[in-house]
Design a protein around this motif. Structure first.
Motif, PDB file in Angstrom:
ATOM      1  N   ASP A  92       0.819  -1.221   0.000  1.00 33.06           N
ATOM      2  CA  ASP A  92       0.000   0.000   0.000  1.00 33.06           C
ATOM      3  C   ASP A  92       0.847   1.262   0.000  1.00 33.06           C
ATOM      4  OD1 ASP A  92      -2.799  -1.120   0.364  1.00 33.06           O
ATOM      5  OD2 ASP A  92      -1.720  -2.089   2.002  1.00 33.06           O
ATOM      6  N   VAL A  93       2.094   1.159   0.472  1.00 34.80           N
ATOM      7  CA  VAL A  93       2.972   2.323   0.549  1.00 34.80           C
ATOM      8  C   VAL A  93       4.411   1.839   0.724  1.00 34.80           C
ATOM      9  CG1 VAL A  93       2.659   2.552   3.061  1.00 34.80           C
ATOM     10  CG2 VAL A  93       3.335   4.562   1.715  1.00 34.80           C
ATOM     11  N   VAL A  94       5.350   2.619   0.199  1.00 36.65           N
ATOM     12  CA  VAL A  94       6.774   2.343   0.357  1.00 36.65           C
ATOM     13  C   VAL A  94       7.406   3.518   1.081  1.00 36.65           C
ATOM     14  CG1 VAL A  94       8.982   2.128  -0.876  1.00 36.65           C
ATOM     15  CG2 VAL A  94       6.977   0.836  -1.657  1.00 36.65           C
ATOM     16  N   VAL A  95       8.265   3.226   2.070  1.00 39.44           N
ATOM     17  CA  VAL A  95       8.939   4.282   2.832  1.00 39.44           C
ATOM     18  C   VAL A  95      10.440   4.109   2.676  1.00 39.44           C
ATOM     19  CG1 VAL A  95       9.095   5.494   5.032  1.00 39.44           C
ATOM     20  CG2 VAL A  95       7.068   4.111   4.520  1.00 39.44           C
ATOM     21  N   GLY A  96      11.112   5.134   2.139  1.00 34.94           N
ATOM     22  CA  GLY A  96      12.550   5.101   1.944  1.00 34.94           C
ATOM     23  C   GLY A  96      13.280   5.931   2.977  1.00 34.94           C
ATOM     24  N   PHE A  97      14.352   5.368   3.530  1.00 38.77           N
ATOM     25  CA  PHE A  97      15.102   6.033   4.591  1.00 38.77           C
ATOM     26  C   PHE A  97      16.508   6.447   4.167  1.00 38.77           C
ATOM     27  CE2 PHE A  97      11.699   4.082   6.859  1.00 38.77           C
ATOM     28  CZ  PHE A  97      11.468   4.915   7.956  1.00 38.77           C
ATOM     29  N   GLY A  98      16.854   6.238   2.900  1.00 35.49           N
ATOM     30  CA  GLY A  98      18.176   6.626   2.439  1.00 35.49           C
ATOM     31  C   GLY A  98      19.042   5.434   2.127  1.00 35.49           C
ATOM     32  N   PRO A 115       2.268   4.760  -3.550  1.00 30.70           N
ATOM     33  CA  PRO A 115       2.808   5.993  -2.958  1.00 30.70           C
ATOM     34  C   PRO A 115       4.144   5.755  -2.264  1.00 30.70           C
ATOM     35  CG  PRO A 115       0.510   5.671  -2.353  1.00 30.70           C
ATOM     36  CD  PRO A 115       0.962   4.398  -2.993  1.00 30.70           C
ATOM     37  N   VAL A 116       5.027   6.737  -2.373  1.00 33.00           N
ATOM     38  CA  VAL A 116       6.341   6.679  -1.732  1.00 33.00           C
ATOM     39  C   VAL A 116       6.450   7.805  -0.712  1.00 33.00           C
ATOM     40  CG1 VAL A 116       8.837   6.882  -2.086  1.00 33.00           C
ATOM     41  CG2 VAL A 116       7.426   5.655  -3.762  1.00 33.00           C
ATOM     42  N   VAL A 117       6.917   7.451   0.479  1.00 34.91           N
ATOM     43  CA  VAL A 117       7.226   8.421   1.527  1.00 34.91           C
ATOM     44  C   VAL A 117       8.735   8.368   1.757  1.00 34.91           C
ATOM     45  CG1 VAL A 117       6.930   9.055   3.966  1.00 34.91           C
ATOM     46  CG2 VAL A 117       4.982   8.199   2.634  1.00 34.91           C
ATOM     47  N   VAL A 118       9.355   9.520   1.873  1.00 35.42           N
ATOM     48  CA  VAL A 118      10.786   9.608   2.148  1.00 35.42           C
ATOM     49  C   VAL A 118      10.991  10.154   3.554  1.00 35.42           C
ATOM     50  CG1 VAL A 118      12.902  10.881   1.557  1.00 35.42           C
ATOM     51  CG2 VAL A 118      11.489   9.887  -0.257  1.00 35.42           C
ATOM     52  N   HIS A 119      11.927   9.553   4.289  1.00 38.60           N
ATOM     53  CA  HIS A 119      12.306  10.123   5.585  1.00 38.60           C
ATOM     54  C   HIS A 119      13.791  10.460   5.558  1.00 38.60           C
ATOM     55  CE1 HIS A 119      13.697  10.353   9.763  1.00 38.60           C
ATOM     56  NE2 HIS A 119      12.512  10.869   9.993  1.00 38.60           N
ATOM     57  N   GLU A 120      14.108  11.713   5.885  1.00 40.59           N
ATOM     58  CA  GLU A 120      15.492  12.166   5.934  1.00 40.59           C
ATOM     59  C   GLU A 120      15.906  12.403   7.383  1.00 40.59           C
ATOM     60  OE1 GLU A 120      19.102  12.806   5.539  1.00 40.59           O
ATOM     61  OE2 GLU A 120      18.052  12.466   3.643  1.00 40.59           O
ATOM     62  N   SER A 138       5.072  12.294   0.152  1.00 43.75           N
ATOM     63  CA  SER A 138       5.392  13.099   1.330  1.00 43.75           C
ATOM     64  C   SER A 138       6.866  12.924   1.663  1.00 43.75           C
ATOM     65  CB  SER A 138       4.533  12.678   2.529  1.00 43.75           C
ATOM     66  OG  SER A 138       4.717  13.552   3.624  1.00 43.75           O
ATOM     67  N   VAL A 139       7.461  13.991   2.195  1.00 43.54           N
ATOM     68  CA  VAL A 139       8.863  13.970   2.596  1.00 43.54           C
ATOM     69  C   VAL A 139       8.935  14.360   4.066  1.00 43.54           C
ATOM     70  CG1 VAL A 139      11.170  14.896   2.195  1.00 43.54           C
ATOM     71  CG2 VAL A 139       9.598  14.595   0.264  1.00 43.54           C
ATOM     72  N   ALA A 140       9.270  13.399   4.904  1.00 43.99           N
ATOM     73  CA  ALA A 140       9.340  13.631   6.353  1.00 43.99           C
ATOM     74  C   ALA A 140      10.769  13.999   6.729  1.00 43.99           C
ATOM     75  CB  ALA A 140       8.891  12.379   7.102  1.00 43.99           C
ATOM     76  N   LEU A 141      10.909  14.982   7.597  1.00 47.17           N
ATOM     77  CA  LEU A 141      12.219  15.533   7.935  1.00 47.17           C
ATOM     78  C   LEU A 141      12.472  15.477   9.435  1.00 47.17           C
ATOM     79  CD1 LEU A 141      11.931  18.809   5.808  1.00 47.17           C
ATOM     80  CD2 LEU A 141      13.001  16.660   5.094  1.00 47.17           C
ATOM     81  N   ALA A 151      11.204  21.143  -4.275  1.00 51.27           N
ATOM     82  CA  ALA A 151      10.477  22.211  -4.952  1.00 51.27           C
ATOM     83  C   ALA A 151       9.056  22.371  -4.422  1.00 51.27           C
ATOM     84  CB  ALA A 151      10.456  21.940  -6.459  1.00 51.27           C
ATOM     85  N   ASP A 152       8.388  21.271  -4.141  1.00 52.61           N
ATOM     86  CA  ASP A 152       7.003  21.319  -3.657  1.00 52.61           C
ATOM     87  C   ASP A 152       7.003  21.273  -2.130  1.00 52.61           C
ATOM     88  OD1 ASP A 152       4.342  21.096  -3.112  1.00 52.61           O
ATOM     89  OD2 ASP A 152       3.995  19.296  -4.335  1.00 52.61           O
ATOM     90  N   ALA A 153       6.947  22.442  -1.517  1.00 53.83           N
ATOM     91  CA  ALA A 153       7.025  22.515  -0.055  1.00 53.83           C
ATOM     92  C   ALA A 153       5.818  21.888   0.625  1.00 53.83           C
ATOM     93  CB  ALA A 153       7.171  23.976   0.378  1.00 53.83           C
ATOM     94  N   SER A 154       4.734  21.691  -0.104  1.00 50.10           N
ATOM     95  CA  SER A 154       3.533  21.094   0.506  1.00 50.10           C
ATOM     96  C   SER A 154       3.761  19.632   0.890  1.00 50.10           C
ATOM     97  CB  SER A 154       2.344  21.185  -0.450  1.00 50.10           C
ATOM     98  OG  SER A 154       2.545  20.370  -1.599  1.00 50.10           O
ATOM     99  N   LYS A 155       4.805  19.017   0.309  1.00 44.23           N
ATOM    100  CA  LYS A 155       5.121  17.618   0.655  1.00 44.23           C
ATOM    101  C   LYS A 155       5.820  17.495   2.002  1.00 44.23           C
ATOM    102  CE  LYS A 155       6.127  16.019  -4.083  1.00 44.23           C
ATOM    103  NZ  LYS A 155       7.199  15.395  -4.905  1.00 44.23           N
ATOM    104  N   LEU A 156       6.385  18.585   2.486  1.00 39.18           N
ATOM    105  CA  LEU A 156       7.284  18.518   3.640  1.00 39.18           C
ATOM    106  C   LEU A 156       6.525  18.461   4.958  1.00 39.18           C
ATOM    107  CD1 LEU A 156       9.869  21.235   2.510  1.00 39.18           C
ATOM    108  CD2 LEU A 156      10.002  18.765   2.176  1.00 39.18           C
ATOM    109  N   VAL A 157       7.014  17.628   5.870  1.00 37.60           N
ATOM    110  CA  VAL A 157       6.491  17.571   7.231  1.00 37.60           C
ATOM    111  C   VAL A 157       7.640  17.213   8.167  1.00 37.60           C
ATOM    112  CG1 VAL A 157       5.789  15.159   6.882  1.00 37.60           C
ATOM    113  CG2 VAL A 157       4.810  16.484   8.770  1.00 37.60           C
ATOM    114  N   VAL A 158       7.766  17.938   9.253  1.00 30.26           N
ATOM    115  CA  VAL A 158       8.822  17.671  10.231  1.00 30.26           C
ATOM    116  C   VAL A 158       8.271  16.697  11.274  1.00 30.26           C
ATOM    117  CG1 VAL A 158      10.361  18.653  11.973  1.00 30.26           C
ATOM    118  CG2 VAL A 158       9.897  19.914   9.853  1.00 30.26           C
TER     119      VAL A 158
END
Length: 365
Positions: A92-98, A115-120, A138-141, A151-158
């Motif tokens: 249902d979703v893939v989460v990449g951690f680097g 859907p792909v979620v990235v965590h940095e 979504s890009v989690a920080l 570029a798309d700041a709406s994807k960002l979440v801390v």
């Protein structure tokens, strides 16, 4: 819900993934992990009891341009294999951690509409995460500054950097019993991350006499596997000195070790900082000077600015400033108390749950 987690290369990519896995499994979701067959993730994921699926991946050496071709071919081959695998399991979703392995796994997910979620974890986004961030839902920080190139700041979440529940639940008493450190003693833990830190080891060894002159100071010195023999030789501890100075190459039980400590000397890698802040452990941070874009210094600045830690550049380890900061940390309880209070503001203990919410929101309906 079925979730594919992916990451590789260092424990710093894997530990937050395992922390997320713990939360997702507690909520009844199925978790599988895609990593490289020979990376540290293969061992750590197996220990956590999570299904592990290997895919080959490699980066390229800028000094050897032809490796760009070989690494690209390897990644494309793994992307095809990952796509076939995902068709079978329907995540249902893939989460990449680097780590490079996230690229073929993320590309496979994108091609199938997963859907792909990235965590940095760090303050500077790694190459694999930067690549996938363009395609991510979504890009989690951990640090807001890491999202500056998205570029798309709406994807960002801390969300912060997740730590496993074993960190938060470890107790001082449990750790001290394990290490043989008296309850009323002061304990310093020295560690440089999973690979150790030669310059930190040398600087601490040079202060052997002054450190052992501090009444009831116990030192747990985790050297890293490659540095163990040289540190043992340099310290040349007597039997009596070994009672208060424990040297080990690696420590699998870091939660209990950190919980037992009163203060720490550490690099400023993402996982080390997350564990330090989760436990409110006063620290002297020495960022690794050769990290990409000096991101460990950026990582540490937030902690120092809040009063949760001291920081010293690596090239000052042989200076009097190092010993001044270290002995202030060891000998002044008011300094440590202020750092513990400041560390509470980072809310690291909630990071795994926050990231789980992001993942669940992004999952394919």
């Amino acid at each position: 819900m079925k979730v594919v987690l992916s990451g590789g290369g260092t424990a710093g990519h894997i530990n937050p993934a395992l922390a997320l896995a713990d939360v997702l499994r507690d909520r009844g979701h199925e978790v599988v992990f895609a990593g490289t067959p020979t990376g540290v993730e293969a061992r750590l994921v197996a220990q956590a009891g999570i299904t592990f699926v290997p895919f080959e991946a490699a980066g390229f050496d800028r000094q050897a341009p032809w490796t760009l071709v070989t690494s690209t071919l390897k990644i494309l081959g793994s992307a095809r294999k990952a796509k076939r695998w995902m068709k079978e399991i329907s995540p249902d979703v893939v989460v990449g951690f680097g780590g490079y392995v996230c690229i073929p796994v993320g590309l496979a997910a994108e091609s199938l509409g997963v859907p792909v979620v990235v965590h940095e974890q760090n303050s500077v986004m790694g190459m694999a995460n930067k690549f996938l961030a363009k395609r991510a839902a979504s890009v989690a920080l951990t640090y807001e500054v890491a999202g500056k190139d998205v570029a798309d700041a709406s994807k960002l979440v801390v969300t912060g950097n997740p730590v496993r529940a074993s960190i938060a639940s470890a107790t001082r008493a449990e750790g001290r019993l394990m290490l043989g450190v008296p309850e009323d003693a002061t304990m310093l833990v020295v560690f440089g991350g999973s690979l150790g830190a030669r310059h930190i080891n040398q600087a601490v060894c040079n202060l052997k006499s002054r450190l052992l002159a501090v009444d009831d100071l116990y030192i747990v010195h985790i050297t890293g596997p490659k540095e163990y023999d040289s540190v043992v030789e340099c310290l040349a501890l007597s039997e009596e000195e070994s009672r208060r100075w424990t040297v080990m190459a690696y420590q699998d039980r870091m939660p209990e070790t950190l919980a037992a400590a009163d203060c720490a000397i550490s690099r400023a890698g993402a996982t080390s900082l997350a564990e330090i802040s989760a436990l409110g452990l006063p620290a002297l941070l020495v960022p690794f000077p050769y990290a990409t874009e000096d991101h460990q210094t950026t990582n540490a600045k937030a902690y120092v600015a809040s009063g949760a830690a001291f920081m010293l550049p690596d090239d000052a380890l042989d200076s009097e400033e190092f010993s001044e900061k270290l002995f202030a940390l060891i000998e002044d309880e008011s300094v440590r108390a202020a750092m513990r209070k400041a560390a509470g503001g980072f809310e690291t203990q909630d990071a795994a749950a926050k990231l789980a919410e992001v993942v669940c929101r992004c999952a394919r309906a």
